[in-house]
Motif scaffolding. Structure first.
Motif, PDB file in Angstrom:
ATOM      1  N   GLY A 174       0.794  -1.217   0.000  1.00  0.00           N
ATOM      2  CA  GLY A 174       0.000   0.000   0.000  1.00  0.00           C
ATOM      3  C   GLY A 174       0.825   1.264   0.000  1.00  0.00           C
ATOM      4  O   GLY A 174       0.281   2.364   0.114  1.00  0.00           O
ATOM      5  N   GLU A 175       2.137   1.126  -0.159  1.00  0.00           N
ATOM      6  CA  GLU A 175       3.035   2.277  -0.036  1.00  0.00           C
ATOM      7  C   GLU A 175       3.895   2.446  -1.281  1.00  0.00           C
ATOM      8  O   GLU A 175       4.223   1.489  -1.971  1.00  0.00           O
ATOM      9  N   CYS A 176       4.284   3.693  -1.542  1.00  0.00           N
ATOM     10  CA  CYS A 176       5.248   4.014  -2.595  1.00  0.00           C
ATOM     11  C   CYS A 176       6.486   4.608  -1.953  1.00  0.00           C
ATOM     12  O   CYS A 176       6.396   5.602  -1.225  1.00  0.00           O
ATOM     13  N   LEU A 177       7.630   3.978  -2.221  1.00  0.00           N
ATOM     14  CA  LEU A 177       8.910   4.491  -1.761  1.00  0.00           C
ATOM     15  C   LEU A 177       9.697   4.975  -2.960  1.00  0.00           C
ATOM     16  O   LEU A 177       9.871   4.235  -3.937  1.00  0.00           O
ATOM     17  N   ALA A 178      10.166   6.208  -2.918  1.00  0.00           N
ATOM     18  CA  ALA A 178      10.986   6.764  -3.990  1.00  0.00           C
ATOM     19  C   ALA A 178      12.454   6.653  -3.601  1.00  0.00           C
ATOM     20  O   ALA A 178      12.855   7.136  -2.544  1.00  0.00           O
ATOM     21  N   LEU A 179      13.238   5.993  -4.451  1.00  0.00           N
ATOM     22  CA  LEU A 179      14.682   5.879  -4.255  1.00  0.00           C
ATOM     23  C   LEU A 179      15.346   6.869  -5.200  1.00  0.00           C
ATOM     24  O   LEU A 179      15.239   6.739  -6.422  1.00  0.00           O
ATOM     25  N   VAL A 180      16.004   7.886  -4.648  1.00  0.00           N
ATOM     26  CA  VAL A 180      16.534   8.978  -5.461  1.00  0.00           C
ATOM     27  C   VAL A 180      18.039   9.117  -5.242  1.00  0.00           C
ATOM     28  O   VAL A 180      18.600   8.647  -4.255  1.00  0.00           O
ATOM     29  N   GLY A 181      18.679   9.807  -6.175  1.00  0.00           N
ATOM     30  CA  GLY A 181      20.112  10.054  -6.093  1.00  0.00           C
ATOM     31  C   GLY A 181      20.675  10.296  -7.475  1.00  0.00           C
ATOM     32  O   GLY A 181      20.019  10.065  -8.486  1.00  0.00           O
ATOM     33  N   GLU A 182      21.917  10.771  -7.534  1.00  0.00           N
ATOM     34  CA  GLU A 182      22.568  11.055  -8.798  1.00  0.00           C
ATOM     35  C   GLU A 182      22.780   9.777  -9.607  1.00  0.00           C
ATOM     36  O   GLU A 182      22.804   8.670  -9.059  1.00  0.00           O
ATOM     37  N   SER A 183      22.949   9.923 -10.911  1.00  0.00           N
ATOM     38  CA  SER A 183      23.233   8.780 -11.772  1.00  0.00           C
ATOM     39  C   SER A 183      24.513   8.098 -11.313  1.00  0.00           C
ATOM     40  O   SER A 183      25.486   8.757 -10.933  1.00  0.00           O
ATOM     41  N   GLY A 184      24.488   6.762 -11.329  1.00  0.00           N
ATOM     42  CA  GLY A 184      25.668   6.002 -10.952  1.00  0.00           C
ATOM     43  C   GLY A 184      25.793   5.711  -9.475  1.00  0.00           C
ATOM     44  O   GLY A 184      26.799   5.146  -9.033  1.00  0.00           O
ATOM     45  N   CYS A 185      24.755   6.056  -8.677  1.00  0.00           N
ATOM     46  CA  CYS A 185      24.868   5.844  -7.237  1.00  0.00           C
ATOM     47  C   CYS A 185      24.473   4.436  -6.811  1.00  0.00           C
ATOM     48  O   CYS A 185      24.640   4.064  -5.645  1.00  0.00           O
ATOM     49  N   GLY A 186      23.913   3.636  -7.735  1.00  0.00           N
ATOM     50  CA  GLY A 186      23.577   2.253  -7.408  1.00  0.00           C
ATOM     51  C   GLY A 186      22.099   1.925  -7.406  1.00  0.00           C
ATOM     52  O   GLY A 186      21.708   0.797  -7.113  1.00  0.00           O
ATOM     53  N   LYS A 187      21.251   2.888  -7.749  1.00  0.00           N
ATOM     54  CA  LYS A 187      19.808   2.662  -7.694  1.00  0.00           C
ATOM     55  C   LYS A 187      19.370   1.525  -8.619  1.00  0.00           C
ATOM     56  O   LYS A 187      18.632   0.620  -8.217  1.00  0.00           O
ATOM     57  N   SER A 188      19.791   1.567  -9.880  1.00  0.00           N
ATOM     58  CA  SER A 188      19.377   0.559 -10.850  1.00  0.00           C
ATOM     59  C   SER A 188      20.012  -0.796 -10.562  1.00  0.00           C
ATOM     60  O   SER A 188      19.415  -1.840 -10.850  1.00  0.00           O
ATOM     61  N   VAL A 189      21.208  -0.793  -9.992  1.00  0.00           N
ATOM     62  CA  VAL A 189      21.848  -2.056  -9.610  1.00  0.00           C
ATOM     63  C   VAL A 189      21.002  -2.764  -8.565  1.00  0.00           C
ATOM     64  O   VAL A 189      20.831  -3.991  -8.602  1.00  0.00           O
ATOM     65  N   LEU A 190      20.440  -2.005  -7.645  1.00  0.00           N
ATOM     66  CA  LEU A 190      19.580  -2.583  -6.619  1.00  0.00           C
ATOM     67  C   LEU A 190      18.370  -3.261  -7.252  1.00  0.00           C
ATOM     68  O   LEU A 190      18.023  -4.396  -6.902  1.00  0.00           O
ATOM     69  N   ALA A 191      17.721  -2.582  -8.197  1.00  0.00           N
ATOM     70  CA  ALA A 191      16.559  -3.162  -8.867  1.00  0.00           C
ATOM     71  C   ALA A 191      16.945  -4.425  -9.624  1.00  0.00           C
ATOM     72  O   ALA A 191      16.221  -5.439  -9.587  1.00  0.00           O
ATOM     73  N   SER A 192      18.075  -4.403 -10.314  1.00  0.00           N
ATOM     74  CA  SER A 192      18.525  -5.566 -11.070  1.00  0.00           C
ATOM     75  C   SER A 192      18.823  -6.741 -10.148  1.00  0.00           C
ATOM     76  O   SER A 192      18.542  -7.900 -10.482  1.00  0.00           O
ATOM     77  N   ALA A 193      19.386  -6.459  -8.979  1.00  0.00           N
ATOM     78  CA  ALA A 193      19.692  -7.522  -8.027  1.00  0.00           C
ATOM     79  C   ALA A 193      18.423  -8.219  -7.557  1.00  0.00           C
ATOM     80  O   ALA A 193      18.385  -9.443  -7.406  1.00  0.00           O
ATOM     81  N   LEU A 194      17.358  -7.459  -7.333  1.00  0.00           N
ATOM     82  CA  LEU A 194      16.112  -8.037  -6.849  1.00  0.00           C
ATOM     83  C   LEU A 194      15.456  -8.951  -7.875  1.00  0.00           C
ATOM     84  O   LEU A 194      14.683  -9.839  -7.513  1.00  0.00           O
ATOM     85  N   LEU A 195      15.770  -8.755  -9.148  1.00  0.00           N
ATOM     86  CA  LEU A 195      15.171  -9.577 -10.200  1.00  0.00           C
ATOM     87  C   LEU A 195      16.161 -10.558 -10.816  1.00  0.00           C
ATOM     88  O   LEU A 195      15.851 -11.215 -11.799  1.00  0.00           O
ATOM     89  N   GLY A 196      17.345 -10.674 -10.244  1.00  0.00           N
ATOM     90  CA  GLY A 196      18.324 -11.603 -10.770  1.00  0.00           C
ATOM     91  C   GLY A 196      18.829 -11.228 -12.142  1.00  0.00           C
ATOM     92  O   GLY A 196      19.124 -12.109 -12.959  1.00  0.00           O
ATOM     93  N   LEU A 197      18.962  -9.942 -12.410  1.00  0.00           N
ATOM     94  CA  LEU A 197      19.361  -9.467 -13.735  1.00  0.00           C
ATOM     95  C   LEU A 197      20.762  -8.863 -13.751  1.00  0.00           C
ATOM     96  O   LEU A 197      21.131  -8.184 -14.702  1.00  0.00           O
ATOM     97  N   LEU A 198      21.551  -9.132 -12.725  1.00  0.00           N
ATOM     98  CA  LEU A 198      22.916  -8.629 -12.695  1.00  0.00           C
ATOM     99  C   LEU A 198      23.816  -9.460 -13.609  1.00  0.00           C
ATOM    100  O   LEU A 198      23.498 -10.610 -13.936  1.00  0.00           O
ATOM    101  N   PRO A 199      24.961  -8.917 -14.024  1.00  0.00           N
ATOM    102  CA  PRO A 199      25.910  -9.705 -14.824  1.00  0.00           C
ATOM    103  C   PRO A 199      26.384 -10.942 -14.068  1.00  0.00           C
ATOM    104  O   PRO A 199      26.319 -10.996 -12.830  1.00  0.00           O
TER     105      PRO A 199
END
Length: 325
Positions: A20-45
């Motif tokens: 029931g909640e929305c959490l916004a993860l913010v920060g400059e490009s390259g800080c690791g935000k997208s890596v976190l999302a990829s890790a949760l879905l098993g999409l890392l190299p």
């Protein structure tokens, strides 16, 4: 790993996200935000390493409200799965799209290049929503409309779409499954302001009693529009975690970097954060923001823990100035 060098892209990222909640993860490009999302879905190299846990619990969660942490992912779902240790078969067949949806940062890489948008929507509707053939055409058009994707472009191939249209196509696909957890990774890239607002409003409507949204964005206006809470990431770490109302209003961000991000907005002070982020392969031992911070002193040689929602030895405590008229 990069050229034999160990890169800590995300470290000690722990945060809660209730159904029931929305959490916004913010920060400059390259800080690791997208890596976190990829890790949760098993999409890392393949050469990436993960530690910790990201758990989707069983449906009989005691109080019916499930928290998410990057250390744990807890949402009301059917079977308990640790996303960081699950095998590819489990992730592909039971998690991606069904229990965790993704609006990707680079939609062109996720859309099938040899199939039209309509074909991909119809296939997803069959697999995730159980829509049968006589109703597929209408259902595909309804799914496209939900993401503001024009019906006149449904029979086009991904390479025929602009970046903004590809983004909307990817959003339409991600929304079909009504997954308990939706990861939206920069979902407004390439969109004008009106479409940004429409897109994030639709993502917000996805949130319900048993569904949550993790919005990964550098667009603070979009975050302010729909987020319940804000997590600020810097150099691979969460440095602030607070309610959106407190972040965008009073008392405002407490971490100097978070406050700098907010003050860089045109409607605020329109002042950029000085300096550049450190290389993730060469992080300092102490506070990674110290070299850019006018509040830094000897204490900042030690790494600050996330205490009281802020990882800083000298957090702000004063009230943020009101936006200029």
């Amino acid at each position: 790993m990069r050229g034999g060098t160990h890169v800590s892209a995300v470290t000690d990222a722990t945060f809660d996200l209730a159904a029931g909640e929305c959490l916004a993860l913010v920060g400059e490009s390259g800080c690791g935000k997208s890596v976190l999302a990829s890790a949760l879905l098993g999409l890392l190299p393949e050469n990436a390493e993960t530690a910790g846990s990201a758990v989707l619990p069983a449906a009989d969660t005691a109080d019916g409200v499930a928290p998410f942490t990057a250390d744990r992912v807890d949402l009301l779902t059917a079977d308990r799965v640790d996303l960081l240790t699950a095998d590819e078969r489990t992730l592909a067949r039971t998690v991606r799209g069904r229990r965790v949806g993704l609006v990707p940062q680079s939609p062109a890489a996720h859309l099938t290049p040899v199939r039209t948008v309509r074909s991909q929507l119809e296939e997803t509707l069959r697999e995730l929503a159980g829509v049968r053939r006589p109703h597929l055409r209408a259902a595909a058009e309804a799914a496209a409309e939900r993401a503001a994707f024009p019906a006149g472009h449904l029979d086009r191939y991904p390479h025929e779409l602009s970046g903004g249209l590809a983004q909307r196509a990817a959003t339409a696909l991600a929304l079909i499954g009504d997954a308990p957890l939706l990861l939206a990774d920069e979902p407004t890239t390439g969109l004008d302001r009106d479409l940004v607002d429409r897109t994030v409003d639709e993502l917000r409507r996805h949130v319900g009693d048993d569904r949550a949204l993790l919005l990964i964005t550098h667009d603070l206006a979009a975050a302010e529009r729909i987020a319940d809470r804000v997590a600020v990431m810097y150099a691979g770490r969460i440095v602030e975690l607070t309610d959106a109302a407190a972040f965008f209003g009073a008392p405002g961000p407490r971490h100097p970097y978070a406050r700098g991000l907010l003050n860089a907005l045109p409607e605020r002070e329109f002042t950029s954060v000085p300096g550049m982020p450190p290389e993730l392969s060469a992080l300092p031992e102490g506070c990674a923001f110290a070299a850019r911070c006018d509040r830094a002193d000897e204490a900042c040689r030690a790494l600050p823990a996330l205490t009281g929602g802020t990882a800083c030895h000298h957090p702000h405590a004063d009230v943020l100035e009101a936006p200029r008229a």
